[in-house]
Design a protein around this motif. Sequence first.
Motif, PDB file in Angstrom:
ATOM      1  N   SER A 140      41.897  46.284  36.714  1.00  0.00           N
ATOM      2  CA  SER A 140      42.312  45.895  35.366  1.00  0.00           C
ATOM      3  C   SER A 140      41.234  45.020  34.741  1.00  0.00           C
ATOM      4  CB  SER A 140      43.631  45.119  35.422  1.00  0.00           C
ATOM      5  OG  SER A 140      43.429  43.837  36.006  1.00  0.00           O
ATOM      6  N   GLY A 141      41.354  44.791  33.435  1.00  0.00           N
ATOM      7  CA  GLY A 141      40.378  43.924  32.774  1.00  0.00           C
ATOM      8  C   GLY A 141      40.363  42.525  33.371  1.00  0.00           C
ATOM      9  N   GLY A 142      41.546  41.973  33.651  1.00  0.00           N
ATOM     10  CA  GLY A 142      41.609  40.645  34.246  1.00  0.00           C
ATOM     11  C   GLY A 142      40.979  40.601  35.620  1.00  0.00           C
ATOM     12  N   GLN A 143      41.175  41.669  36.405  1.00  0.00           N
ATOM     13  CA  GLN A 143      40.558  41.731  37.727  1.00  0.00           C
ATOM     14  C   GLN A 143      39.041  41.849  37.615  1.00  0.00           C
ATOM     15  OE1 GLN A 143      42.840  45.083  39.167  1.00  0.00           O
ATOM     16  NE2 GLN A 143      44.076  43.775  40.506  1.00  0.00           N
ATOM     17  N   GLN A 144      38.570  42.637  36.649  1.00  0.00           N
ATOM     18  CA  GLN A 144      37.121  42.762  36.469  1.00  0.00           C
ATOM     19  C   GLN A 144      36.506  41.418  36.072  1.00  0.00           C
ATOM     20  OE1 GLN A 144      35.443  46.330  34.544  1.00  0.00           O
ATOM     21  NE2 GLN A 144      37.554  47.055  34.338  1.00  0.00           N
ATOM     22  N   GLN A 145      37.197  40.673  35.214  1.00  0.00           N
ATOM     23  CA  GLN A 145      36.651  39.386  34.810  1.00  0.00           C
ATOM     24  C   GLN A 145      36.664  38.407  35.971  1.00  0.00           C
ATOM     25  OE1 GLN A 145      34.405  38.145  33.119  1.00  0.00           O
ATOM     26  NE2 GLN A 145      35.275  38.241  31.051  1.00  0.00           N
ATOM     27  N   ARG A 146      37.699  38.445  36.802  1.00  0.00           N
ATOM     28  CA  ARG A 146      37.720  37.581  37.984  1.00  0.00           C
ATOM     29  C   ARG A 146      36.615  37.972  38.963  1.00  0.00           C
ATOM     30  NH1 ARG A 146      42.990  37.858  40.784  1.00  0.00           N
ATOM     31  NH2 ARG A 146      43.656  39.544  39.395  1.00  0.00           N
ATOM     32  N   ALA A 147      36.321  39.270  39.062  1.00  0.00           N
ATOM     33  CA  ALA A 147      35.206  39.708  39.900  1.00  0.00           C
ATOM     34  C   ALA A 147      33.882  39.177  39.350  1.00  0.00           C
ATOM     35  CB  ALA A 147      35.171  41.236  39.991  1.00  0.00           C
ATOM     36  N   ALA A 148      33.739  39.185  38.018  1.00  0.00           N
ATOM     37  CA  ALA A 148      32.523  38.651  37.406  1.00  0.00           C
ATOM     38  C   ALA A 148      32.389  37.155  37.675  1.00  0.00           C
ATOM     39  CB  ALA A 148      32.538  38.925  35.903  1.00  0.00           C
ATOM     40  N   ILE A 149      33.506  36.437  37.667  1.00  0.00           N
ATOM     41  CA  ILE A 149      33.476  35.007  37.988  1.00  0.00           C
ATOM     42  C   ILE A 149      33.092  34.804  39.452  1.00  0.00           C
ATOM     43  CG2 ILE A 149      34.909  32.929  38.214  1.00  0.00           C
ATOM     44  CD1 ILE A 149      36.445  33.933  35.709  1.00  0.00           C
ATOM     45  N   ALA A 150      33.628  35.643  40.349  1.00  0.00           N
ATOM     46  CA  ALA A 150      33.253  35.563  41.766  1.00  0.00           C
ATOM     47  C   ALA A 150      31.755  35.786  41.932  1.00  0.00           C
ATOM     48  CB  ALA A 150      34.036  36.589  42.575  1.00  0.00           C
ATOM     49  N   ARG A 151      31.210  36.738  41.184  1.00  0.00           N
ATOM     50  CA  ARG A 151      29.772  37.010  41.252  1.00  0.00           C
ATOM     51  C   ARG A 151      28.963  35.787  40.806  1.00  0.00           C
ATOM     52  NH1 ARG A 151      27.774  41.815  37.545  1.00  0.00           N
ATOM     53  NH2 ARG A 151      28.574  40.344  35.992  1.00  0.00           N
ATOM     54  N   ALA A 152      29.446  35.107  39.767  1.00  0.00           N
ATOM     55  CA  ALA A 152      28.743  33.924  39.275  1.00  0.00           C
ATOM     56  C   ALA A 152      28.844  32.756  40.251  1.00  0.00           C
ATOM     57  CB  ALA A 152      29.304  33.512  37.918  1.00  0.00           C
ATOM     58  N   MET A 153      29.900  32.727  41.049  1.00  0.00           N
ATOM     59  CA  MET A 153      30.128  31.615  41.974  1.00  0.00           C
ATOM     60  C   MET A 153      29.471  31.805  43.335  1.00  0.00           C
ATOM     61  SD  MET A 153      34.181  31.057  41.224  1.00  0.00           S
ATOM     62  CE  MET A 153      34.408  30.278  42.820  1.00  0.00           C
ATOM     63  N   VAL A 154      28.970  33.004  43.602  1.00  0.00           N
ATOM     64  CA  VAL A 154      28.566  33.332  44.967  1.00  0.00           C
ATOM     65  C   VAL A 154      27.400  32.479  45.461  1.00  0.00           C
ATOM     66  CG1 VAL A 154      26.904  35.181  44.454  1.00  0.00           C
ATOM     67  CG2 VAL A 154      28.317  35.301  46.539  1.00  0.00           C
ATOM     68  N   ASN A 155      26.577  31.957  44.549  1.00  0.00           N
ATOM     69  CA  ASN A 155      25.444  31.123  44.948  1.00  0.00           C
ATOM     70  C   ASN A 155      25.779  29.635  44.934  1.00  0.00           C
ATOM     71  OD1 ASN A 155      23.489  33.205  45.388  1.00  0.00           O
ATOM     72  ND2 ASN A 155      23.272  33.405  43.168  1.00  0.00           N
ATOM     73  N   SER A 156      27.074  29.304  44.879  1.00  0.00           N
ATOM     74  CA  SER A 156      27.529  27.902  44.835  1.00  0.00           C
ATOM     75  C   SER A 156      26.805  27.125  43.732  1.00  0.00           C
ATOM     76  CB  SER A 156      27.306  27.224  46.188  1.00  0.00           C
ATOM     77  OG  SER A 156      28.009  27.885  47.210  1.00  0.00           O
ATOM     78  N   PRO A 157      26.965  27.542  42.485  1.00  0.00           N
ATOM     79  CA  PRO A 157      26.226  26.919  41.386  1.00  0.00           C
ATOM     80  C   PRO A 157      26.663  25.484  41.131  1.00  0.00           C
ATOM     81  CG  PRO A 157      27.901  28.377  40.513  1.00  0.00           C
ATOM     82  CD  PRO A 157      27.874  28.590  41.990  1.00  0.00           C
ATOM     83  N   GLN A 158      25.730  24.707  40.582  1.00  0.00           N
ATOM     84  CA  GLN A 158      26.056  23.358  40.129  1.00  0.00           C
ATOM     85  C   GLN A 158      26.858  23.388  38.839  1.00  0.00           C
ATOM     86  OE1 GLN A 158      21.710  22.297  39.985  1.00  0.00           O
ATOM     87  NE2 GLN A 158      22.442  20.377  40.831  1.00  0.00           N
ATOM     88  N   LEU A 159      26.650  24.443  38.070  1.00  0.00           N
ATOM     89  CA  LEU A 159      27.172  24.522  36.706  1.00  0.00           C
ATOM     90  C   LEU A 159      27.623  25.937  36.433  1.00  0.00           C
ATOM     91  CD1 LEU A 159      27.392  23.297  33.762  1.00  0.00           C
ATOM     92  CD2 LEU A 159      25.034  24.093  33.430  1.00  0.00           C
TER      93      LEU A 159
END
Length: 247
Positions: A140-159
Amino acid sequence: MSLLSLRGVRKQYGENVVLDGFDLEVDAGECVVLIGASGSGKSTLLRCVNLLETVDDGVIELAGADITDPRADADKVRSGIGIVFQAYNLFPHLTVLDNITLAPIRVHRVPRATARTRAMEMLERVGLADKASAKPDELSGGQQQRAAIARAMVNSPQLMLLDEVTSALDPELVGEVLDLLRELKAEGMTMLVCTHEMAFARDVADQVCFLHHGRPLEIGPPAQVLDNPREARTQEFLRRVSGTTGR
């Protein structure tokens, strides 16, 4: 010391000045929500912070380092910043797991096994561990956006930078993404968020910044900016998006 500091940031395209001497301080663990009309400079600001755009003047510092210095390693800077756009930007031919491991493996040279382990941790974190082998169009769209957030978080970002991440979602899917952002804030993630979700801004933001013509016209706690705005232009904007100025 602020985790993120912008001083006098200016960006223009031809004769169009998009950011006009922009100043902002974001402390570690803070959520700062950017609001304003389309064209006010919100998205450009995030793209400048992530070095997707080169500023014409001013300084952006992350953790005390001047990331606008031409000698700065852009890839290294970006590895410490997660960015999520309103369009999910997932590769349709790759599985969710492969989407998340692509940059760590190819850009950051993380061993494949390590990258996959970390990616599965992030998918578990966003409630999508059971979708690791799915293709984006199976979500779903919500699942795709959560996957995109997971992708952004995978490197343990500061920001984390989030640009209208719910605007492309059906109304019933907005809540699941905003709930995830609330959880990230509660865990201490520093976030700079562009949104038109005023209820989210009121509940989660430490500061709300109203942009007008590329400047922070009004900035302060949500109770002040959203419920008791001082500037007439802020009041007008809030009337348009939520039907109230709090006055």
